[in-house]
Design an enzyme around this catalytic site. Structure first.
Site, PDB file in Angstrom:
ATOM      1  N   HIS A  17       0.804  -1.314  -0.169  1.00 31.21           N
ATOM      2  CA  HIS A  17      -0.078  -0.149   0.046  1.00 31.21           C
ATOM      3  C   HIS A  17       0.655   1.299  -0.187  1.00 31.21           C
ATOM      4  O   HIS A  17       0.580   2.114  -0.792  1.00 31.21           O
ATOM      5  CB  HIS A  17      -0.892   0.031   1.284  1.00 31.21           C
ATOM      6  CG  HIS A  17      -2.105  -0.974   1.274  1.00 31.21           C
ATOM      7  ND1 HIS A  17      -2.198  -1.853   2.409  1.00 31.21           N
ATOM      8  CD2 HIS A  17      -2.858  -1.368   0.451  1.00 31.21           C
ATOM      9  CE1 HIS A  17      -3.108  -2.561   2.185  1.00 31.21           C
ATOM     10  NE2 HIS A  17      -3.524  -2.344   1.099  1.00 31.21           N
ATOM     11  N   LYS A  41     -18.577  -5.551   8.358  1.00 30.77           N
ATOM     12  CA  LYS A  41     -17.483  -6.303   8.763  1.00 30.77           C
ATOM     13  C   LYS A  41     -17.093  -6.171   9.996  1.00 30.77           C
ATOM     14  O   LYS A  41     -16.645  -5.287  10.665  1.00 30.77           O
ATOM     15  CB  LYS A  41     -16.217  -5.726   7.679  1.00 30.77           C
ATOM     16  CG  LYS A  41     -15.188  -6.899   7.468  1.00 30.77           C
ATOM     17  CD  LYS A  41     -14.424  -6.314   6.593  1.00 30.77           C
ATOM     18  CE  LYS A  41     -13.252  -7.398   6.278  1.00 30.77           C
ATOM     19  NZ  LYS A  41     -12.343  -6.906   5.452  1.00 30.77           N
ATOM     20  N   SER A 129      -3.116  -7.528   2.864  1.00 23.04           N
ATOM     21  CA  SER A 129      -3.227  -7.437   4.302  1.00 23.04           C
ATOM     22  C   SER A 129      -3.546  -8.911   5.119  1.00 23.04           C
ATOM     23  O   SER A 129      -3.117  -9.043   6.029  1.00 23.04           O
ATOM     24  CB  SER A 129      -4.376  -6.565   4.551  1.00 23.04           C
ATOM     25  OG  SER A 129      -4.043  -5.294   4.188  1.00 23.04           O
TER      26      SER A 129
END
Ligand code: PNS
Length: 160
Positions: A17, A41, A129
């Site tokens: 990222h 989530k 991730s």
């Protein structure tokens, strides 16, 4: 002035990222890195606030950057902040189908927005991730995968 948004979950922000952030920040006048607040989530590692703090920490030397969060549709938020460009990183071909679909959907919702894909640097091709979380969970070495400044906070999450 070109303003771009780099949206994502950033749970946690990885070196992949950060590579995209650094390269995108050189292409535009202002880069807004924005964390999606996803109420559905429940299994996030870091809270949205923690992810914002982590992003601020690892981008502190980049001048034309702003960190934020958004809810709902990305294009609505992009319009709200006057961003004309959406930045997305592309790793393998497997990313392409979903990213292409997302770019076309966003364009159909808001025709004035353009998606700019930046191919990952080769050393981060395998990195995500989810990989970082899995390795950290089993006590593996995440050096070189996440920025040094947040490595401890990732490992701490799994020591609890
Ligand atoms: O880091 P991620 O999880 O790959 O990022 C995905 C993200 C946040 C860019 C995407 O899920 C998103 O934009 N969500 C907001 C909802 C939306 O606008 N959906 C329509 C486009 S498909």
């Amino acid at each position: 002035m070109i303003k771009a948004i780099y949206p994502g979950s950033f749970d946690p922000v990885t070196n992949g990222h950060l590579d995209i952030i650094k390269r995108a920040s050189k292409l535009v006048d202002k880069l807004v890195v924005s964390v999606l607040e996803n109420p559905h989530k429940k299994s996030s590692l870091f809270t949205v606030e923690e992810r914002i703090e982590n992003l601020k920490l690892v981008t502190k030397d980049i001048k034309n950057i702003e960190i934020s969060s958004f809810r709902g549709l990305l294009v609505d938020y992009a319009q709200q902040i006057d961003a004309q460009v959406i930045i997305r990183g592309l790793r393998a071909v497997t990313d392409f189908e979903s990213e292409f679909q997302m770019a076309l959907t966003n364009k159909s919702l808001f025709p004035n927005i353009e998606t700019l894909f930046i191919p990952t640097s080769i050393e981060y091709l395998y990195l995500s991730s989810s990989t970082v979380k899995e390795i950290a969970m089993f006590g593996g070495n995440i050096c070189g995968m996440v920025p040094c400044e947040i490595k401890e906070s990732v490992l701490k999450k799994f020591r609890k």
